[in-house]
Design an enzyme around this catalytic site. Structure first.
Site, short mmCIF file in Angstrom:
data_model
loop_
_atom_site.label_atom_id
_atom_site.label_comp_id
_atom_site.label_asym_id
_atom_site.label_seq_id
_atom_site.Cartn_x
_atom_site.Cartn_y
_atom_site.Cartn_z
N TYR A 32 -20.49 5.33 -4.20
CA TYR A 32 -21.38 5.70 -5.31
C TYR A 32 -21.79 4.46 -6.12
O TYR A 32 -22.97 4.20 -6.34
CB TYR A 32 -20.70 6.75 -6.20
CG TYR A 32 -21.24 6.83 -7.60
CD1 TYR A 32 -22.59 7.10 -7.82
CD2 TYR A 32 -20.42 6.62 -8.71
CE1 TYR A 32 -23.11 7.16 -9.12
CE2 TYR A 32 -20.92 6.69 -9.99
CZ TYR A 32 -22.27 6.95 -10.20
OH TYR A 32 -22.76 7.00 -11.48
N LYS A 63 0.84 -1.20 0.00
CA LYS A 63 0.00 0.00 0.00
C LYS A 63 0.87 1.23 0.00
O LYS A 63 2.01 1.20 0.50
CB LYS A 63 -0.87 0.03 1.26
CG LYS A 63 -2.09 0.92 1.11
CD LYS A 63 -3.20 0.16 0.41
CE LYS A 63 -4.47 0.94 0.28
NZ LYS A 63 -5.58 0.06 -0.12
N GLY A 123 -20.26 7.25 2.96
CA GLY A 123 -19.14 7.51 2.05
C GLY A 123 -19.65 7.49 0.63
O GLY A 123 -20.40 6.58 0.26
N TYR A 124 -19.29 8.49 -0.17
CA TYR A 124 -19.81 8.52 -1.55
C TYR A 124 -18.69 8.77 -2.55
O TYR A 124 -18.80 9.56 -3.48
CB TYR A 124 -20.93 9.57 -1.66
CG TYR A 124 -22.05 9.13 -2.58
CD1 TYR A 124 -22.81 8.00 -2.29
CD2 TYR A 124 -22.34 9.82 -3.75
CE1 TYR A 124 -23.84 7.60 -3.12
CE2 TYR A 124 -23.37 9.42 -4.61
CZ TYR A 124 -24.11 8.31 -4.28
OH TYR A 124 -25.14 7.88 -5.11
N GLY A 125 -17.57 8.08 -2.33
CA GLY A 125 -16.48 8.08 -3.31
C GLY A 125 -16.77 6.98 -4.32
O GLY A 125 -17.93 6.58 -4.51
N ASN A 126 -15.73 6.45 -4.94
CA ASN A 126 -15.91 5.41 -5.95
C ASN A 126 -16.70 4.23 -5.41
O ASN A 126 -17.69 3.79 -6.02
CB ASN A 126 -14.52 4.97 -6.46
CG ASN A 126 -14.60 3.77 -7.39
OD1 ASN A 126 -14.83 2.65 -6.98
ND2 ASN A 126 -14.43 4.01 -8.69
N1 GLU Z 1 -7.24 0.23 -3.40
C1 GLU Z 1 -8.05 -0.92 -3.65
C2 GLU Z 1 -8.12 -1.81 -2.42
O1 GLU Z 1 -7.95 -1.37 -1.30
C3 GLU Z 1 -7.59 -1.66 -4.89
C4 GLU Z 1 -6.20 -2.15 -4.85
C5 GLU Z 1 -5.69 -2.69 -6.20
O2 GLU Z 1 -6.45 -2.72 -7.14
O3 GLU Z 1 -4.53 -3.06 -6.23
O4 GLU Z 1 -8.42 -2.96 -2.51
#
Ligand code: GLU
Length: 431
Positions: free
Chosen positions: A239, A121, A233-236
């Protein structure tokens, strides 16, 4: 004079902070799983720590001509099962511990859906809401410039997360390709379609979550048609969660929120109209024909499905007993604390834990990588079908573990995932 008063108060405050430290939470969740699995102490300890972490700082020229130094992190948690995989967040409250926790959860996420990837991450401490498009681009490029020699398609593959978008992925890809002098679309996922993105990646996190809700309703004997849900929450994720909840499951979305507050209409909201309103005004609040509701109130609404879809630690020991949602579908990462998990389990709220519920995003990211490697692209129907298969079988595996061991779904998901990662580490001779 009582000298212990303020010290005690400070200690209490520190203990509270510690209780909500996402990385400590991630370690506590893991410890419960490794104890149950009776892993040897060396393996259990190795799983508790990131194998590698980077702290990066970089100056960026701001619109007013000054230079500002930004700080960011990339944590490569575990790559026993394959290259590290996980998003990059842009958030003012980012810390190394949030990124460590999120990297650990990515490791369990890729394992629980059984895709050949590890966990990682990234995060940059910044507030995109206060930055111009140009500043956002320069922060994205500079951060990835710093990372360019430590990530690649077979080592560590970033993706979007909170406040990062396909456009941000495009700038990062471009930075990487310039640094290396060749095309490498597989270095990052969640890209726009013309740069090698996958069809179906945009709504994949929510879609995968909806598939798990469908499976949960089946095993719980709940008919979802016409029932209600609330989305925090209304992000990706939020939504698309609201939109697909209606489209796929026929459920009515009665309340949604974002960081500025929420709205409710018992007769149902139109997720698309709410999205357009947010696009225009910057928030879901003050939408026509709705009443205001706070984020706290929204979480406690009497709905069939509750989607926490924002950030960590919103369901805690303080409010867990008041949560009424029959199914809690965690589209966010880390919304529920371990204390809250125990309360929800006791009260019969069925939690679909984050790293199972929101694994659709990384699953389609994996499909994106596969398509990049073949340089051959699938139709959206094929993506949906493959995602459905993956999510359905991951849910079944976790549910089976939950039943067999009589543990809550989060611990069950840990048991499935940790076993797989531990096995890979053993086969490699690491432990
Ligand atoms: N950020 C997204 C998650 O927490 C996707 C991670 C990704 O596609 O590598 O799962």
């Amino acid at each position: 004079m009582n000298a212990t008063g303020p010290v005690e108060a400070a200690e209490k405050q520190l203990a509270e902070l510690d209780k909500l430290n996402p990385f400590k939470i991630a370690q506590r969740q893991l410890d419960e799983a490794t104890a149950r699995l009776e892993l040897n102490p060396g393996t259990a300890d190795a799983l508790r720590w990131p194998m590698r972490e980077m702290h990066l700082s970089f100056p960026v020229k701001m619109d007013d001509g000054t230079f500002k130094v930004f700080h960011g992190y990339r944590v490569q948690y575990n790559d026993a099962r394959g290259p590290c995989k996980g998003g990059i967040r842009f958030h003012p409250d980012e810390t190394i511990d949030t990124v460590r926790a999120l990297a650990a959860w990515m490791t369990w996420k890729t394992a629980v859906v059984d895709i050949p990837l590890g966990g990682g991450k990234g995060g940059v401490i910044c507030n995109p809401k206060e930055m111009s498009e140009g500043e956002l681009e320069r922060v994205s490029r500079s951060f990835f410039g710093r990372l360019a020699h430590f990530v690649n398609p077979v080592r560590d593959v970033p993706a979007p997360d909170v406040y990062t978008t396909p456009q941000v992925m495009a700038w990062m890809l471009d930075e990487f390709e310039k640094a290396h002098g060749h095309k490498a679309p597989g270095v990052i996922t969640g890209k726009p379609l013309p740069l090698g993105g996958s069809k179906g990646r945009g709504d994949a996190t929510a879609r995968g979550g909806i598939y798990t809700v469908r499976e949960a309703a089946k095993v719980l004997g709940i008919e979802l048609k016409g029932k209600t849900c609330a989305v925090q929450g209304y992000g990706n994720a939020g939504y698309f969660g609201a939109k697909l909840a209606e489209e796929i499951l026929g459920r009515k979305v009665i309340a949604v929120s974002d960081s500025r507050g929420g709205i409710i209409n018992k007769d149902g909201l139109d997720p698309e109209a709410v999205f357009q309103h947010k696009r225009k005004t910057g928030s879901v609040i003050n939408m026509q024909n709705t009443a205001p509701v706070t984020n706290e109130e929204l979480l406690e609404l009497d709905v069939t499905v509750l989607f926490p879809s924002a950030l960590e630690n919103v369901i805690t020991d303080e409010n867990a007993a008041r949560i009424k949602g029959k199914i809690i579908a965690e589209l966010a990462n880390g919304p529920t604390t371990p204390e809250a998990d125990v309360i929800l389990y006791k009260n019969g709220n069925f939690v679909i834990p984050d790293f199972l519920c929101n694994a659709g995003g990384v699953t389609v990211s994996y499909f994106e990588q596969v398509q990049n490697a073949y340089n051959y692209y699938w139709e959206v129907e094929e993506v949906h079908e493959k995602l459905n298969t993956k999510m359905t079988s991951a849910f079944a595996g976790v549910y089976d573990m939950h039943k067999r061991h009589e543990v809550h779904m989060r611990l069950a998901a840990y048991l499935v995932a940790v076993q797989r990662v531990a096995e890979a580490m053993k086969l490699r001779g690491w432990v």
